[in-house]
Design a protein around this motif. Structure first.
Motif, short mmCIF file in Angstrom:
data_model
loop_
_atom_site.label_atom_id
_atom_site.label_comp_id
_atom_site.label_asym_id
_atom_site.label_seq_id
_atom_site.Cartn_x
_atom_site.Cartn_y
_atom_site.Cartn_z
N ILE A 187 6.72 6.60 5.04
CA ILE A 187 5.76 5.75 4.34
C ILE A 187 5.42 4.53 5.21
CG2 ILE A 187 5.45 4.26 2.31
CD1 ILE A 187 5.54 7.19 1.53
N ASN A 188 4.14 4.29 5.39
CA ASN A 188 3.68 3.08 6.05
C ASN A 188 3.46 2.02 4.97
OD1 ASN A 188 2.26 1.04 7.27
ND2 ASN A 188 0.42 2.26 7.67
N SER A 189 4.37 1.05 4.91
CA SER A 189 4.35 0.12 3.77
C SER A 189 3.19 -0.87 3.78
CB SER A 189 5.66 -0.66 3.72
OG SER A 189 6.73 0.21 3.46
N GLU A 190 2.69 -1.22 4.96
CA GLU A 190 1.72 -2.34 5.07
C GLU A 190 2.28 -3.56 4.34
OE1 GLU A 190 -0.82 -2.53 7.02
OE2 GLU A 190 -1.03 -0.43 7.62
N LEU A 242 -2.12 11.95 14.03
CA LEU A 242 -2.72 10.62 14.01
C LEU A 242 -1.58 9.63 13.78
CD1 LEU A 242 -5.41 9.08 14.01
CD2 LEU A 242 -5.51 9.41 11.54
N VAL A 243 -1.51 8.60 14.62
CA VAL A 243 -0.30 7.78 14.66
C VAL A 243 -0.58 6.31 14.34
CG1 VAL A 243 1.56 6.99 16.17
CG2 VAL A 243 0.67 9.32 16.41
N ASN A 244 0.26 5.76 13.50
CA ASN A 244 0.25 4.33 13.23
C ASN A 244 1.38 3.68 14.05
OD1 ASN A 244 1.89 2.20 11.52
ND2 ASN A 244 -0.25 2.01 10.90
N ASP A 245 1.17 2.48 14.58
CA ASP A 245 2.17 1.92 15.51
C ASP A 245 3.56 1.69 14.90
OD1 ASP A 245 1.33 -0.23 14.02
OD2 ASP A 245 1.10 -1.60 15.72
N THR A 246 3.62 1.35 13.61
CA THR A 246 4.94 1.16 12.97
C THR A 246 5.69 2.48 12.87
OG1 THR A 246 3.49 0.62 11.12
CG2 THR A 246 5.51 -0.61 11.32
N VAL A 247 4.96 3.55 12.55
CA VAL A 247 5.60 4.87 12.47
C VAL A 247 6.09 5.26 13.86
CG1 VAL A 247 5.37 7.24 11.70
CG2 VAL A 247 4.04 5.46 10.58
N GLY A 248 5.29 4.93 14.88
CA GLY A 248 5.69 5.19 16.26
C GLY A 248 6.99 4.47 16.60
N SER A 287 0.81 -1.23 0.00
CA SER A 287 0.00 0.00 0.00
C SER A 287 0.84 1.28 0.00
CB SER A 287 -0.95 0.02 1.20
OG SER A 287 -1.77 -1.10 1.17
N GLN A 288 2.01 1.24 0.66
CA GLN A 288 2.91 2.41 0.67
C GLN A 288 2.16 3.70 1.00
OE1 GLN A 288 5.91 1.19 0.90
NE2 GLN A 288 6.92 1.66 -1.02
N ILE A 289 1.53 3.74 2.18
CA ILE A 289 0.68 4.85 2.56
C ILE A 289 1.50 6.05 3.07
CG2 ILE A 289 -1.18 5.55 4.16
CD1 ILE A 289 -1.84 2.47 4.34
N PRO A 290 1.33 7.22 2.47
CA PRO A 290 2.01 8.42 3.00
C PRO A 290 1.43 8.78 4.36
CG PRO A 290 1.18 8.80 0.77
CD PRO A 290 0.55 7.53 1.26
N THR A 291 2.29 9.07 5.34
CA THR A 291 1.79 9.33 6.70
C THR A 291 1.76 10.83 7.02
OG1 THR A 291 4.01 9.26 7.62
CG2 THR A 291 2.81 7.17 7.51
N TYR A 292 2.31 11.66 6.14
CA TYR A 292 2.43 13.11 6.35
C TYR A 292 3.41 13.45 7.46
CZ TYR A 292 -1.40 12.99 3.13
OH TYR A 292 -2.15 12.72 2.02
N VAL A 293 4.12 12.45 7.98
CA VAL A 293 5.23 12.70 8.89
C VAL A 293 6.44 12.93 8.00
CG1 VAL A 293 6.69 11.72 10.71
CG2 VAL A 293 4.23 11.23 10.68
N THR A 294 7.05 14.11 8.12
CA THR A 294 8.07 14.47 7.14
C THR A 294 9.47 14.60 7.74
OG1 THR A 294 7.46 16.77 7.49
CG2 THR A 294 6.43 15.66 5.63
N ASN A 295 9.63 14.14 8.96
CA ASN A 295 10.96 14.18 9.56
C ASN A 295 11.03 13.16 10.68
OD1 ASN A 295 13.58 15.01 9.84
ND2 ASN A 295 13.09 17.13 10.39
N VAL A 296 12.21 12.73 11.04
CA VAL A 296 12.36 11.85 12.20
C VAL A 296 13.35 12.49 13.18
CG1 VAL A 296 11.76 9.70 11.01
CG2 VAL A 296 14.12 10.46 11.03
N PRO A 297 13.20 12.21 14.47
CA PRO A 297 14.05 12.87 15.47
C PRO A 297 15.47 12.30 15.50
CG PRO A 297 12.56 11.32 16.52
CD PRO A 297 12.19 11.34 15.08
N ASN A 354 4.71 -5.44 9.92
CA ASN A 354 4.57 -4.24 9.10
C ASN A 354 5.81 -3.38 9.29
OD1 ASN A 354 3.53 -2.24 7.43
ND2 ASN A 354 2.22 -1.35 9.01
N GLY A 355 6.01 -2.45 8.36
CA GLY A 355 7.15 -1.57 8.47
C GLY A 355 6.84 -0.18 7.94
#
Ligand code: ADP
Ligand code: MG
Length: 494
Positions: A264-267, A198-204, A44-54, A230-231
């Motif tokens: 990207i949330n790959s599913e 809004l948070v998906n657990d893999t992105v978390g 699915s390669q879902i865009p999460t709108y998270v555009t940076n990582v700490p 998932n990743g």
């Protein structure tokens, strides 16, 4: 036929050699890129709108809430800016009646009340100050909302509920933005809280690892190997060419384009549903056929905790019920002149029940190095009602467990390597490539990471660079991770 011979034949069906591995990675990269270009693909390669990582230097206090299946968790996280953090939390069970409430308000006002109670207890000064004189919005807490139901995310703090799962059933909420529903109830209670993400657990998981990992290297992948797999990973924004199609369908979302990145949330549980490259033993075929969702989540069905026990059960049962003289769990020692062997499996054994074997069983057996596999023997007696299994039985079980567990790890390596190679990360710089993982399978299955690493070394495009890939456990994606996503989201707004 001798038991050993037959067991080795079955175990060989699970072999996933270097050639398979490399074909798998190439196909993963192909499906990965396809998913970035258009909608409705296998990955699915879902865009999460998270555009940076700490990178671990972030500071501040953030809130996180998590509506999973049974519980609602509220926590506040203080980021110390040196890779460490402190966390306070509360947890309540969601009342059954609210899971099936008539109106969305009933559930979401309950959630807001829990946030209020939490603030009163742990942040009373902030809470009182706002109630009395009304704080400016700069002093509001930013909150990350982990919502583990299918949503169509259309902005960093915007996502429409597609359908309920896990026993929830509130018709009115379907199609609505769940962040908006929560914000309305928070505002009704006059709380100094802004639903920022809004948070998906893999992105978390990705965010939590990126903050806690040593040095300032940012994490590339967050991966879960638990009940499911998932990743999520950091992609170059300009490779996500389907953004324009999404904007055309849903309206232009506001997000920070300056980083040039998009998580990207790959599913990836549904990688290769078409079985172009995935291995497919008779046990995989039957497991899928008798599952609630045949033909989908095909990668997950070969990799994750929910399924490995069931694959093993099917392989053991087939060996046990074999017509030939394959003597698994059959006591043939005392019966030289008796051709029928004595069955020693209890009638109500979990061996006969779908999902009867938990994947933790595989971990116990894989870990057993005792004399005559005494621990495996005990576990077979206790969990599967096999009375007095022979050492030969135990060796057979261990051979199969090892084959199934190792295949799962090597398939996991396909997804991870696909992302590492597909993003060109090893070539970009000399820094280590960091991967955060979470889930009981990768945490407890003995040698899971070693098997992944062994596979990495066999993959073209990684090889000796396997040493440069760093894998670390990242727990608490829905607390720390959600807080960090709220932070990134708030920075964008600022
Ligand atoms: P979740 O996926 O719900 O966040 P976990 O990460 O704990 O939860 O994963 C649960 C899955 O892990 C279950 O499918 C279970 O069978 C499996 N599991 C639990 N304990 C172990 C273990 N010791 N070894 C391997 N798998 C395990
Ligand atoms: Mg989990």
């Amino acid at each position: 036929m001798a038991l050993t011979e037959e067991v080795n034949r079955v175990a060989a069906l699970f072999e996933y050699g270097p050639e398979d591995l490399n074909k798998g990675v190439k196909e993963y990269i192909r499906q990965m890129n396809e998913g970035l270009e258009k909608q409705g693909t296998m990955l699915s390669q879902i865009p999460t709108y998270v555009t940076n990582v700490p990178n671990g230097t972030e500071k501040g206090t953030y809130l996180a809430v998590d509506l999973g299946g049974t519980n609602f968790r509220v926590c506040s996280i203080v980021l110390h800016g040196n890779h460490t953090f402190s966390l306070q939390q509360s947890k309540v069970a969601v009342p059954r009646t609210l899971m099936e409430a008539k109106k969305a308000t009933d559930l979401f006002s309950f959630l807001a009340k829990q946030i209020e109670a939490f603030l009163k207890e742990h942040h009373s000064e902030h809470f009182e100050a706002h109630q009395q004189k009304g704080l400016g919005s700069k002093e509001f807490f930013d909150l990350g909302f982990t919502f583990s139901f299918p949503v169509n995310q259309i902005g960093i703090n915007k996502g429409k509920l597609m359908r309920w799962t896990k026993g929830f059933d509130i018709d009115e909420a379907i199609g609505q933005d769940v962040c908006g529903l929560l914000q309305v109830e928070i505002d009704a209670l006059n709380l100094p809280v802004r639903v920022a993400a809004l948070v998906n657990d893999t992105v978390g998981t990705l965010m939590a690892r990126s903050y806690t990992s040593p040095g300032t290297t940012k994490t590339l992948i967050g991966a879960i190997f638990g009940t499911g797999t998932n990743g999520a990973y950091v992609e170059k924004l300009d490779k996500v060419t389907k953004m324009k199609d999404i904007a055309a369908a849903e309206g232009e979302a506001s997000y920070d384009r300056s980083t040039g990145l998009m998580v990207i949330n790959s599913e990836w549980g549904s990688f290769d549903n078409a079985l172009n490259v995935l291995p497919n033993t008779p046990y995989d075929v039957d497991l899928d056929k008798e599952s609630v969702n045949p033909g989908i989540q095909m990668f997950e069905k070969r990799v994750s905790g929910m399924f490995l026990g069931e694959i093993l059960r099917r392989a053991l049962l087939a060996l046990y019920q074999n017509d030939e003289e394959v003597a698994l769990f059959k006591d043939t020692s005392s019966a030289d002149n008796d051709t029928s062997s004595t069955t020693t499996v209890a009638n109500d054994s979990a061996l006969y029940k779908q999902w009867g074997i938990d994947t933790s069983f595989l971990s116990i057996v894989e870990e057993d190095h005792s004399d005559h596999l005494r621990i495996t023997k005990q576990t077979l007696e206790l969990q599967l009602g096999v009375s007095a299994p022979s050492t030969e039985d135990c060796v057979a079980v261990k051979t199969l467990v090892h084959a199934i567990g190792k295949r799962a790890a090597r398939l996991s390596a396909v997804a991870l390597a696909g992302v590492v190679i597909g993003t060109d990360k090893l070539k970009e710089s000399d820094e280590p490539v960091d991967i955060g993982v979470d889930g009981s399978l990768v945490e407890y299955y003995p040698g899971f990471e070693d098997y992944i690493r062994e596979a990495f070394r066999e993959i073209e495009g990684i090889g000796a660079d396997e040493k440069r890939i760093r894998i670390g456990l990242a727990k608490d994606g829905s607390g720390l991770g959600a807080a960090l996503i709220a932070l990134v989201a708030a920075n964008k707004a600022a």
